[in-house]
Design an enzyme around this catalytic site. Structure first.
Site, short mmCIF file in Angstrom:
data_model
loop_
_atom_site.label_atom_id
_atom_site.label_comp_id
_atom_site.label_asym_id
_atom_site.label_seq_id
_atom_site.Cartn_x
_atom_site.Cartn_y
_atom_site.Cartn_z
N SER A 130 0.82 -1.21 0.00
CA SER A 130 0.00 0.00 0.00
C SER A 130 0.86 1.27 0.00
O SER A 130 1.66 1.48 -0.90
CB SER A 130 -0.96 -0.05 1.20
OG SER A 130 -1.95 0.94 1.11
N HIS A 153 -2.75 -1.04 -4.76
CA HIS A 153 -4.20 -0.93 -4.90
C HIS A 153 -4.62 0.53 -4.77
O HIS A 153 -3.85 1.37 -4.30
CB HIS A 153 -4.91 -1.79 -3.85
CG HIS A 153 -4.63 -1.38 -2.43
ND1 HIS A 153 -5.15 -0.24 -1.86
CD2 HIS A 153 -3.87 -1.94 -1.47
CE1 HIS A 153 -4.75 -0.13 -0.62
NE2 HIS A 153 -3.95 -1.15 -0.35
#
Length: 255
Positions: A130, A153
């Site tokens: 992340s 993501h």
């Protein structure tokens, strides 16, 4: 009577055993580990390399529950400033094993690493997921363990979300900040990074991609496969390259 009292006081003062500094030093190290997750802070010492660990979840403006393993950005930023100011420290190694966390806090750490004037090397062990991705690529050279992974993501929000177009625009702009930083500080293209970010079918209950060590290097996200040994070797080589320029500047100042 007064003489006896005075003599007893004198004996207590002169015969009191000297307190060994070792327990204080030991307790100071333990306290540093508990507070910052570090064995030492950037102070003048023997090593010319400072090792900074970023582990667990990156904590931002909100305090996370006590059962969470966290890296607090208000602890990391002063350490980076101290390392930059310390003339004895010639390079920094950042050890990364994080699940991600607060976007702005992660970007703040990444920007600070990127703006350091001293050589920096990042080693991703376990995971750099992340918002850990921008931190991983912020250094001068990045390495990743072959078994490590990096999850890419889109940005997600927690808490109350106001369902208006402005909320979507805010998330989109923040996401663009992440994309711009990663593509600027690595060799991955914007098209490839967004393709990995919005890929469907690979992550359970989410969109995105879990990139392994070899794939991260193949995509140009990370520079090479390696661990601590390779990281220190690369950092020492970068330090050697900066020493002639540093010595030349010091000579010009003294002349």
């Amino acid at each position: 009577m007064d003489e006896k009292i005075d003599s007893s006081l004198t004996m207590q003062e002169t015969e009191a055993p000297a307190v060994s500094p070792e327990p204080d030093k030991k307790s100071g190290v333990v306290e540093t580990i508990q507070q910052l997750g570090q064995t030492a802070v950037p102070v003048p010492g023997e090593s010319n390399v400072y090792c900074l660990t970023i582990i667990g979840q990156i904590e931002g403006h909100l305090v996370l529950p006590p059962q969470n393993k966290t890296t607090k950005y208000e602890h990391v930023i002063p350490q980076l400033v101290a390392a930059e100011q310390n003339p004895r420290i010639e390079g920094l190694m950042i050890i990364l094993n994080t699940v991600g966390g607060d976007v702005e806090a992660g970007l703040a750490i990444a920007e600070m690493i990127a703006s350091l004037s001293k050589p920096t090397v990042t080693v991703v062990i376990g995971g750099g997921h992340s918002i850990g991705v921008p931190i991983a690529v912020a250094s001068d050279y990045s390495l990743i363990a072959e078994s490590a992974t990096m999850t890419i993501h889109p940005i997600r929000m927690t808490g109350m979300v106001i369902g208006v177009p402005q909320t979507f625009e805010y998330i989109e702009k923040m996401q663009e900040r992440v994309v711009r930083f990663v593509t600027t500080h690595s060799h991955i293209s914007e098209q490839m990074f967004k393709e990995l970010m919005f890929k469907t079918g690979e992550l359970n209950r989410d969109i995105g991609t879990a990139v392994g060590g070899n794939d991260a290097v193949k995509h140009g996200l990370i520079d090479a496969i390696g661990g601590i040994g390779e990281g220190l070797k690369k950092l020492n080589s970068l330090i050697e390259l900066t020493r002639p320029a540093k010595q030349g500047m010091e000579g010009a100042i003294t002349q």
